[in-house]
Design a protein around this motif. Structure first.
Motif, PDB file in Angstrom:
ATOM      1  N   MET A 100      61.110  64.582  56.399  1.00 31.09           N
ATOM      2  CA  MET A 100      59.781  65.049  56.022  1.00 31.09           C
ATOM      3  C   MET A 100      59.267  65.978  57.119  1.00 31.09           C
ATOM      4  SD  MET A 100      58.055  62.315  53.607  1.00 31.09           S
ATOM      5  CE  MET A 100      57.659  63.712  52.661  1.00 31.09           C
ATOM      6  N   ILE A 101      58.486  66.941  56.688  1.00 30.42           N
ATOM      7  CA  ILE A 101      57.939  67.965  57.574  1.00 30.42           C
ATOM      8  C   ILE A 101      56.413  67.843  57.589  1.00 30.42           C
ATOM      9  CG2 ILE A 101      57.733  70.452  57.964  1.00 30.42           C
ATOM     10  CD1 ILE A 101      60.595  69.447  58.239  1.00 30.42           C
ATOM     11  N   GLU A 102      55.834  67.934  58.780  1.00 32.45           N
ATOM     12  CA  GLU A 102      54.380  67.879  58.919  1.00 32.45           C
ATOM     13  C   GLU A 102      53.785  69.243  58.598  1.00 32.45           C
ATOM     14  OE1 GLU A 102      51.192  67.635  62.528  1.00 32.45           O
ATOM     15  OE2 GLU A 102      52.942  66.337  62.684  1.00 32.45           O
ATOM     16  N   LEU A 103      52.834  69.282  57.655  1.00 34.48           N
ATOM     17  CA  LEU A 103      52.124  70.524  57.349  1.00 34.48           C
ATOM     18  C   LEU A 103      50.946  70.726  58.289  1.00 34.48           C
ATOM     19  CD1 LEU A 103      52.049  70.595  53.459  1.00 34.48           C
ATOM     20  CD2 LEU A 103      53.547  71.841  55.010  1.00 34.48           C
ATOM     21  N   PHE A 104      50.156  69.669  58.473  1.00 27.39           N
ATOM     22  CA  PHE A 104      49.050  69.721  59.428  1.00 27.39           C
ATOM     23  C   PHE A 104      48.539  68.311  59.688  1.00 27.39           C
ATOM     24  CE2 PHE A 104      46.864  70.079  55.353  1.00 27.39           C
ATOM     25  CZ  PHE A 104      45.746  69.294  55.516  1.00 27.39           C
ATOM     26  N   ARG A 105      47.712  68.210  60.735  1.00 27.25           N
ATOM     27  CA  ARG A 105      47.046  66.948  61.096  1.00 27.25           C
ATOM     28  C   ARG A 105      45.549  67.135  60.936  1.00 27.25           C
ATOM     29  NH1 ARG A 105      50.081  64.233  66.062  1.00 27.25           N
ATOM     30  NH2 ARG A 105      52.161  65.033  65.600  1.00 27.25           N
ATOM     31  N   SER A 106      44.896  66.056  60.564  1.00 21.16           N
ATOM     32  CA  SER A 106      43.448  66.142  60.411  1.00 21.16           C
ATOM     33  C   SER A 106      42.831  64.757  60.535  1.00 21.16           C
ATOM     34  CB  SER A 106      43.092  66.737  59.047  1.00 21.16           C
ATOM     35  OG  SER A 106      41.699  66.775  58.866  1.00 21.16           O
ATOM     36  N   ILE A 150      54.148  69.452  43.977  1.00 24.12           N
ATOM     37  CA  ILE A 150      54.720  69.177  45.298  1.00 24.12           C
ATOM     38  C   ILE A 150      54.272  67.790  45.742  1.00 24.12           C
ATOM     39  CG2 ILE A 150      54.829  69.903  47.717  1.00 24.12           C
ATOM     40  CD1 ILE A 150      54.189  72.768  46.718  1.00 24.12           C
ATOM     41  N   LEU A 151      55.233  66.911  45.960  1.00 27.04           N
ATOM     42  CA  LEU A 151      54.947  65.554  46.409  1.00 27.04           C
ATOM     43  C   LEU A 151      54.630  65.562  47.904  1.00 27.04           C
ATOM     44  CD1 LEU A 151      54.902  62.541  45.632  1.00 27.04           C
ATOM     45  CD2 LEU A 151      57.316  62.464  46.263  1.00 27.04           C
ATOM     46  N   SER A 152      53.539  64.921  48.280  1.00 29.56           N
ATOM     47  CA  SER A 152      53.162  64.841  49.697  1.00 29.56           C
ATOM     48  C   SER A 152      52.775  63.410  50.035  1.00 29.56           C
ATOM     49  CB  SER A 152      52.006  65.793  50.001  1.00 29.56           C
ATOM     50  OG  SER A 152      50.845  65.419  49.277  1.00 29.56           O
ATOM     51  N   HIS A 153      52.797  63.116  51.327  1.00 31.51           N
ATOM     52  CA  HIS A 153      52.431  61.791  51.820  1.00 31.51           C
ATOM     53  C   HIS A 153      51.543  61.958  53.046  1.00 31.51           C
ATOM     54  CE1 HIS A 153      55.425  59.862  49.280  1.00 31.51           C
ATOM     55  NE2 HIS A 153      56.247  60.837  49.636  1.00 31.51           N
ATOM     56  N   ILE A 154      50.632  61.018  53.219  1.00 31.84           N
ATOM     57  CA  ILE A 154      49.809  61.002  54.427  1.00 31.84           C
ATOM     58  C   ILE A 154      50.364  59.932  55.351  1.00 31.84           C
ATOM     59  CG2 ILE A 154      47.529  60.562  55.387  1.00 31.84           C
ATOM     60  CD1 ILE A 154      46.353  61.679  52.798  1.00 31.84           C
ATOM     61  N   ARG A 206      48.629  62.707  59.342  1.00 35.16           N
ATOM     62  CA  ARG A 206      49.522  63.846  59.120  1.00 35.16           C
ATOM     63  C   ARG A 206      49.835  63.985  57.636  1.00 35.16           C
ATOM     64  NH1 ARG A 206      54.549  62.303  62.368  1.00 35.16           N
ATOM     65  NH2 ARG A 206      53.849  60.227  61.824  1.00 35.16           N
ATOM     66  N   LEU A 207      49.737  65.215  57.140  1.00 37.27           N
ATOM     67  CA  LEU A 207      50.142  65.499  55.772  1.00 37.27           C
ATOM     68  C   LEU A 207      51.584  65.972  55.809  1.00 37.27           C
ATOM     69  CD1 LEU A 207      49.304  65.655  52.797  1.00 37.27           C
ATOM     70  CD2 LEU A 207      48.736  68.043  53.194  1.00 37.27           C
ATOM     71  N   MET A 208      52.450  65.251  55.096  1.00 37.25           N
ATOM     72  CA  MET A 208      53.885  65.497  55.142  1.00 37.25           C
ATOM     73  C   MET A 208      54.423  65.872  53.769  1.00 37.25           C
ATOM     74  SD  MET A 208      54.301  64.550  58.343  1.00 37.25           S
ATOM     75  CE  MET A 208      56.014  64.171  58.646  1.00 37.25           C
ATOM     76  N   VAL A 209      55.446  66.748  53.773  1.00 32.47           N
ATOM     77  CA  VAL A 209      56.178  67.093  52.552  1.00 32.47           C
ATOM     78  C   VAL A 209      57.664  67.081  52.869  1.00 32.47           C
ATOM     79  CG1 VAL A 209      54.330  68.500  51.556  1.00 32.47           C
ATOM     80  CG2 VAL A 209      56.067  69.584  52.974  1.00 32.47           C
ATOM     81  N   ARG A 263      57.058  76.513  50.434  1.00 32.23           N
ATOM     82  CA  ARG A 263      56.207  76.619  49.246  1.00 32.23           C
ATOM     83  C   ARG A 263      54.878  75.911  49.459  1.00 32.23           C
ATOM     84  NH1 ARG A 263      56.943  73.492  44.143  1.00 32.23           N
ATOM     85  NH2 ARG A 263      55.434  74.383  42.725  1.00 32.23           N
ATOM     86  N   ALA A 264      54.908  74.739  50.082  1.00 29.87           N
ATOM     87  CA  ALA A 264      53.680  73.978  50.329  1.00 29.87           C
ATOM     88  C   ALA A 264      52.735  74.749  51.252  1.00 29.87           C
ATOM     89  CB  ALA A 264      54.010  72.616  50.921  1.00 29.87           C
ATOM     90  N   LYS A 265      53.284  75.350  52.304  1.00 28.52           N
ATOM     91  CA  LYS A 265      52.442  76.140  53.213  1.00 28.52           C
ATOM     92  C   LYS A 265      51.824  77.327  52.494  1.00 28.52           C
ATOM     93  CE  LYS A 265      54.630  74.912  57.585  1.00 28.52           C
ATOM     94  NZ  LYS A 265      55.400  75.381  58.742  1.00 28.52           N
ATOM     95  N   TYR A 266      52.615  77.979  51.637  1.00 31.96           N
ATOM     96  CA  TYR A 266      52.117  79.118  50.881  1.00 31.96           C
ATOM     97  C   TYR A 266      50.992  78.692  49.933  1.00 31.96           C
ATOM     98  CZ  TYR A 266      52.003  82.955  47.534  1.00 31.96           C
ATOM     99  OH  TYR A 266      51.583  83.969  46.722  1.00 31.96           O
ATOM    100  N   VAL A 267      51.210  77.610  49.197  1.00 39.15           N
ATOM    101  CA  VAL A 267      50.221  77.117  48.238  1.00 39.15           C
ATOM    102  C   VAL A 267      48.918  76.754  48.949  1.00 39.15           C
ATOM    103  CG1 VAL A 267      49.704  75.148  46.719  1.00 39.15           C
ATOM    104  CG2 VAL A 267      51.879  76.357  46.505  1.00 39.15           C
ATOM    105  N   LEU A 268      49.008  76.061  50.075  1.00 37.50           N
ATOM    106  CA  LEU A 268      47.797  75.687  50.813  1.00 37.50           C
ATOM    107  C   LEU A 268      47.094  76.905  51.399  1.00 37.50           C
ATOM    108  CD1 LEU A 268      48.786  72.363  52.609  1.00 37.50           C
ATOM    109  CD2 LEU A 268      47.249  72.673  50.668  1.00 37.50           C
ATOM    110  N   ASP A 269      47.862  77.891  51.871  1.00 39.08           N
ATOM    111  CA  ASP A 269      47.270  79.107  52.420  1.00 39.08           C
ATOM    112  C   ASP A 269      46.459  79.840  51.347  1.00 39.08           C
ATOM    113  OD1 ASP A 269      46.830  81.079  54.475  1.00 39.08           O
ATOM    114  OD2 ASP A 269      48.309  82.349  53.454  1.00 39.08           O
ATOM    115  N   ILE A 270      47.028  79.995  50.178  1.00 35.16           N
ATOM    116  CA  ILE A 270      46.322  80.666  49.074  1.00 35.16           C
ATOM    117  C   ILE A 270      45.088  79.860  48.664  1.00 35.16           C
ATOM    118  CG2 ILE A 270      46.506  81.362  46.637  1.00 35.16           C
ATOM    119  CD1 ILE A 270      47.996  83.187  48.632  1.00 35.16           C
ATOM    120  N   ALA A 271      45.218  78.548  48.567  1.00 34.35           N
ATOM    121  CA  ALA A 271      44.087  77.703  48.168  1.00 34.35           C
ATOM    122  C   ALA A 271      42.954  77.776  49.193  1.00 34.35           C
ATOM    123  CB  ALA A 271      44.546  76.261  47.977  1.00 34.35           C
TER     124      ALA A 271
END
Length: 85
Positions: free
Chosen positions: A1-7, A25-29, A47-50, A57-65
């Motif tokens: 799993m890869i960390e997208l960001f922390r919050s 896209i399935l994600s886990h906290i 941490r948000l993980m995918v 793709r997840a980074k792209y989708v979140l960037d656009i959103a």
């Protein structure tokens, strides 16, 4: 799993998970329970993980959103300004 960001913001994490889910896209906290154990004061970020194959793709989708959300909020802020008549 890869960390997208922390919050520390549960609303931001929930929003991001929802955006990703809408795109299939399935994600886990991660670290959710650790933050509860420390007393829910928000000191430990979650941490948000995918999956690794979904990272790009997840980074792209979140960037656009985020851009769409920022544009929406900016438009709302300008419409809230009172103009003299």
């Amino acid at each position: 799993m890869i960390e997208l960001f922390r919050s520390n913001d549960p609303i931001e994490l929930s929003w991001a998970q929802s955006v990703l889910a809408d795109e299939g896209i399935l994600s886990h906290i991660f670290d959710y329970h650790a933050s509860i154990i420390e007393g829910s004061i928000g000191a430990l970020p979650r941490r948000l993980m995918v999956g690794g194959e979904e990272e790009s793709r997840a980074k792209y989708v979140l960037d656009i959103a985020r851009r769409d959300l920022d544009a929406h909020n900016a438009a709302k802020d300008t419409s809230d300004v009172l103009t003299p008549e």
